[in-house]
Write an enzyme that holds these catalytic residues in place. Sequence first.
Site, PDB file in Angstrom:
ATOM      1  N   ARG A 195       0.836  -1.204   0.000  1.00 54.37           N
ATOM      2  CA  ARG A 195       0.000   0.000   0.000  1.00 54.37           C
ATOM      3  C   ARG A 195       0.881   1.268   0.000  1.00 54.37           C
ATOM      4  NH1 ARG A 195      -0.382   4.611   2.728  1.00 54.37           N
ATOM      5  NH2 ARG A 195       0.045   3.490   4.666  1.00 54.37           N
ATOM      6  N   ASP A 196       1.593   1.509   1.098  1.00 54.65           N
ATOM      7  CA  ASP A 196       2.374   2.746   1.204  1.00 54.65           C
ATOM      8  C   ASP A 196       3.490   2.751   0.167  1.00 54.65           C
ATOM      9  OD1 ASP A 196       3.268   5.157   2.160  1.00 54.65           O
ATOM     10  OD2 ASP A 196       3.462   4.520   4.235  1.00 54.65           O
ATOM     11  N   HIS A 224       9.121   6.888   7.997  1.00 57.07           N
ATOM     12  CA  HIS A 224       9.749   6.977   6.681  1.00 57.07           C
ATOM     13  C   HIS A 224      11.216   7.328   6.927  1.00 57.07           C
ATOM     14  CE1 HIS A 224       6.192   6.690   3.960  1.00 57.07           C
ATOM     15  NE2 HIS A 224       5.595   6.829   5.129  1.00 57.07           N
ATOM     16  N   HIS A 257       5.534   4.370  12.628  1.00 56.66           N
ATOM     17  CA  HIS A 257       5.535   4.299  11.160  1.00 56.66           C
ATOM     18  C   HIS A 257       6.534   5.346  10.668  1.00 56.66           C
ATOM     19  CE1 HIS A 257       3.087   3.898   7.283  1.00 56.66           C
ATOM     20  NE2 HIS A 257       3.709   5.041   7.071  1.00 56.66           N
ATOM     21  N   ASN A 272       9.475   4.175   3.169  1.00 60.19           N
ATOM     22  CA  ASN A 272       9.356   3.691   4.544  1.00 60.19           C
ATOM     23  C   ASN A 272      10.664   3.006   4.918  1.00 60.19           C
ATOM     24  OD1 ASN A 272       6.439   3.485   3.360  1.00 60.19           O
ATOM     25  ND2 ASN A 272       6.182   3.425   5.569  1.00 60.19           N
ATOM     26  N   CYS A 302       4.571   9.312   0.226  1.00 60.98           N
ATOM     27  CA  CYS A 302       3.175   9.722   0.112  1.00 60.98           C
ATOM     28  C   CYS A 302       3.086  10.753  -1.009  1.00 60.98           C
ATOM     29  CB  CYS A 302       2.669  10.319   1.424  1.00 60.98           C
ATOM     30  SG  CYS A 302       0.973  10.906   1.283  1.00 60.98           S
TER      31      CYS A 302
HETATM   32  P1  HMG Z   1     -12.974  14.609  -1.774  1.00 61.65           P
HETATM   33  O1  HMG Z   1     -12.706  15.224  -3.110  1.00 61.65           O
HETATM   34  O2  HMG Z   1     -13.102  15.513  -0.633  1.00 61.65           O
HETATM   35  O3  HMG Z   1     -14.210  13.625  -1.834  1.00 61.65           O
HETATM   36  O4  HMG Z   1     -11.802  13.562  -1.542  1.00 61.65           O
HETATM   37  P2  HMG Z   1     -15.655  13.786  -2.423  1.00 61.65           P
HETATM   38  O5  HMG Z   1     -16.533  12.987  -1.531  1.00 61.65           O
HETATM   39  O6  HMG Z   1     -15.988  15.244  -2.649  1.00 61.65           O
HETATM   40  O7  HMG Z   1     -15.578  13.065  -3.859  1.00 61.65           O
HETATM   41  C1  HMG Z   1     -14.860  13.574  -4.935  1.00 61.65           C
HETATM   42  C2  HMG Z   1     -14.693  12.476  -5.981  1.00 61.65           C
HETATM   43  O8  HMG Z   1     -13.924  11.432  -5.424  1.00 61.65           O
HETATM   44  C3  HMG Z   1     -16.016  11.830  -6.402  1.00 61.65           C
HETATM   45  O9  HMG Z   1     -15.863  11.389  -7.732  1.00 61.65           O
HETATM   46  C4  HMG Z   1     -16.118  10.622  -5.526  1.00 61.65           C
HETATM   47  O10 HMG Z   1     -16.906   9.596  -6.061  1.00 61.65           O
HETATM   48  C5  HMG Z   1     -14.665  10.201  -5.459  1.00 61.65           C
HETATM   49  P3  HMG Z   1     -16.456  12.214  -8.992  1.00 61.65           P
HETATM   50  O11 HMG Z   1     -17.922  12.374  -8.719  1.00 61.65           O
HETATM   51  O12 HMG Z   1     -15.720  13.531  -8.978  1.00 61.65           O
HETATM   52  O13 HMG Z   1     -16.118  11.332 -10.167  1.00 61.65           O
HETATM   53  N1  HMG Z   1     -14.379   9.458  -4.214  1.00 61.65           N
HETATM   54  C6  HMG Z   1     -13.979   8.181  -4.175  1.00 61.65           C
HETATM   55  N2  HMG Z   1     -13.720   7.288  -5.138  1.00 61.65           N
HETATM   56  C7  HMG Z   1     -13.319   6.055  -4.744  1.00 61.65           C
HETATM   57  N3  HMG Z   1     -13.162   5.711  -3.432  1.00 61.65           N
HETATM   58  C8  HMG Z   1     -13.411   6.591  -2.468  1.00 61.65           C
HETATM   59  C9  HMG Z   1     -13.840   7.889  -2.818  1.00 61.65           C
HETATM   60  N4  HMG Z   1     -14.166   8.973  -2.100  1.00 61.65           N
HETATM   61  C10 HMG Z   1     -14.505   9.930  -2.969  1.00 61.65           C
HETATM   62  N5  HMG Z   1     -13.232   6.238  -1.187  1.00 61.65           N
HETATM   63  C11 HMG Z   1     -10.647  11.756  -0.436  1.00 61.65           C
HETATM   64  C12 HMG Z   1     -11.541  12.989  -0.282  1.00 61.65           C
HETATM   65  C13 HMG Z   1     -10.043  11.455   0.912  1.00 61.65           C
HETATM   66  C14 HMG Z   1     -11.489  10.605  -0.921  1.00 61.65           C
HETATM   67  C15 HMG Z   1      -9.544  12.069  -1.470  1.00 61.65           C
HETATM   68  O14 HMG Z   1      -8.876  13.236  -1.097  1.00 61.65           O
HETATM   69  C16 HMG Z   1      -8.556  10.933  -1.608  1.00 61.65           C
HETATM   70  O15 HMG Z   1      -8.862   9.884  -2.124  1.00 61.65           O
HETATM   71  N6  HMG Z   1      -7.313  11.165  -1.197  1.00 61.65           N
HETATM   72  C17 HMG Z   1      -6.238  10.173  -1.283  1.00 61.65           C
HETATM   73  C18 HMG Z   1      -5.599  10.040   0.048  1.00 61.65           C
HETATM   74  C19 HMG Z   1      -4.500   9.010   0.014  1.00 61.65           C
HETATM   75  O16 HMG Z   1      -4.679   7.908  -0.468  1.00 61.65           O
HETATM   76  N7  HMG Z   1      -3.310   9.385   0.560  1.00 61.65           N
HETATM   77  C20 HMG Z   1      -2.213   8.446   0.677  1.00 61.65           C
HETATM   78  C21 HMG Z   1      -2.434   7.500   1.807  1.00 61.65           C
HETATM   79  S1  HMG Z   1      -2.186   8.233   3.435  1.00 61.65           S
HETATM   80  C22 HMG Z   1      -0.479   8.010   3.716  1.00 61.65           C
HETATM   81  O17 HMG Z   1       0.246   7.582   2.843  1.00 61.65           O
HETATM   82  C23 HMG Z   1       0.055   8.290   5.086  1.00 61.65           C
HETATM   83  C24 HMG Z   1       0.310   7.021   5.909  1.00 61.65           C
HETATM   84  O18 HMG Z   1       1.191   6.134   5.236  1.00 61.65           O
HETATM   85  C25 HMG Z   1       0.906   7.369   7.272  1.00 61.65           C
HETATM   86  C26 HMG Z   1       2.122   8.294   7.172  1.00 61.65           C
HETATM   87  O19 HMG Z   1       3.100   7.924   6.518  1.00 61.65           O
HETATM   88  O20 HMG Z   1       2.031   9.357   7.750  1.00 61.65           O
HETATM   89  C27 HMG Z   1      -1.014   6.281   6.175  1.00 61.65           C
HETATM   90 MG    MG Z   2       3.374   6.275   5.238  1.00 63.47          MG
END
Ligand code: HMG
Ligand code: MG
Length: 303
Positions: free
Chosen positions: A15-16, A209, A207, A249, A240
């Site tokens: 995933r990450d 990086h 966690h 990571n 990310c």
């Molecule tokens: P948003 O734009 O606020 O959501 O996004 P929305 O509800 O307004 O929807 C906008 C569009 O997104 C719509 O599609 C929805 O259907 C679609 P459209 O009508 O425009 O075609 N949508 C989705 N589609 C599929 N699955 C869903 C979903 N939700 C909405 N679940 C949202 C908010 C959070 C969804 C968006 O900003 C997003 O997907 N962000 C990605 C975040 C991400 O994956 N980040 C990386 C992971 S976190 C990380 O790496 C950190 C971690 O490792 C820890 C660390 O290292 O610190 C965990």
């Molecule tokens: Mg991470």
Amino acid sequence: MGLPTSVKLVEVGPRDGLQNEPVAVAVADRIALIDRLSATGLSAIEVGSFVNPNLVPQMAHTDQVLARIQHRQGVRYPVLVPNMKGFEAAKTAGVTEIAVFIAASESFSQKNTNCSIAESLTRIQPVCEAALKAQMRVRGYISCVLGCPYDGDIEISQVTALAAQLTALGCYEISLGDTIGIGTPAKARLLVEAVAMHIPLDAIAVHFHDTYGQALANILAVLETGISVVDSAVAGLGGCPFAAGATGNVATEDVLYMLDGMGIETGVDLGALVETGQFIAKLLGRTPDSRANRALATKQRLD
Ligand code: HMG
Ligand code: MG
């Protein structure tokens, strides 16, 4: 508090790691990676995420990955879920554990999830409720706990408050994310000790990086406080897409080499993990970003 006798490694590479690759890895290759990881003895492997595929195309088709991996007994296969839409998709895909994620900094919260920290808590509350009702386990991430690429320093009190709130929402474990690998050992230890005053120590995961090469040192520092859950990614994959400057990571091979050397039990086979690191690195067209992997590969050539 002394060192733990055993550590649970949470493998986040599929995933990450893969979410940050410039080109999406094919579903069949994601499956092959996860199946290899499952065979190493790991007990928790983050499979993917159900986020907006237009923003993170690398994680599209996580449902297909879940449907076709070998689900080994005793191994958990959590997925990242940002909202109810993601939860419904995860539920349909038959997951038994999800991870919700929030940030300790306002700017990163906006960039990563398009909402404020307060809004993200409001957004994940029904997700946690629905997941618990469906008998799923819920893990919680807090990003940028030791610093943010946009907001700079983060108050420890901000992280402790969020850890308590995620716990109140039903998260069984809170993973403290040093998203941009900016932390150093004394700060990491201070943070963990502060969080442990608000939630149980055994509910805290770390966690790291490895942007500044501090991850192993940070892990050792927090192990000494009794932490026994560590996230890592095979071959040092990761980053990310929404955190400027975030690199991989900490490599699972390096964490395992250190833990093995210290006599700390993990249940994971280093040889099998090293081979898995080589497998995915070859697939991505590079060498594994893991010192243990490089060292052992050199040794094999010399033997
Ligand atoms: P948003 O734009 O606020 O959501 O996004 P929305 O509800 O307004 O929807 C906008 C569009 O997104 C719509 O599609 C929805 O259907 C679609 P459209 O009508 O425009 O075609 N949508 C989705 N589609 C599929 N699955 C869903 C979903 N939700 C909405 N679940 C949202 C908010 C959070 C969804 C968006 O900003 C997003 O997907 N962000 C990605 C975040 C991400 O994956 N980040 C990386 C992971 S976190 C990380 O790496 C950190 C971690 O490792 C820890 C660390 O290292 O610190 C965990
Ligand atoms: Mg991470």
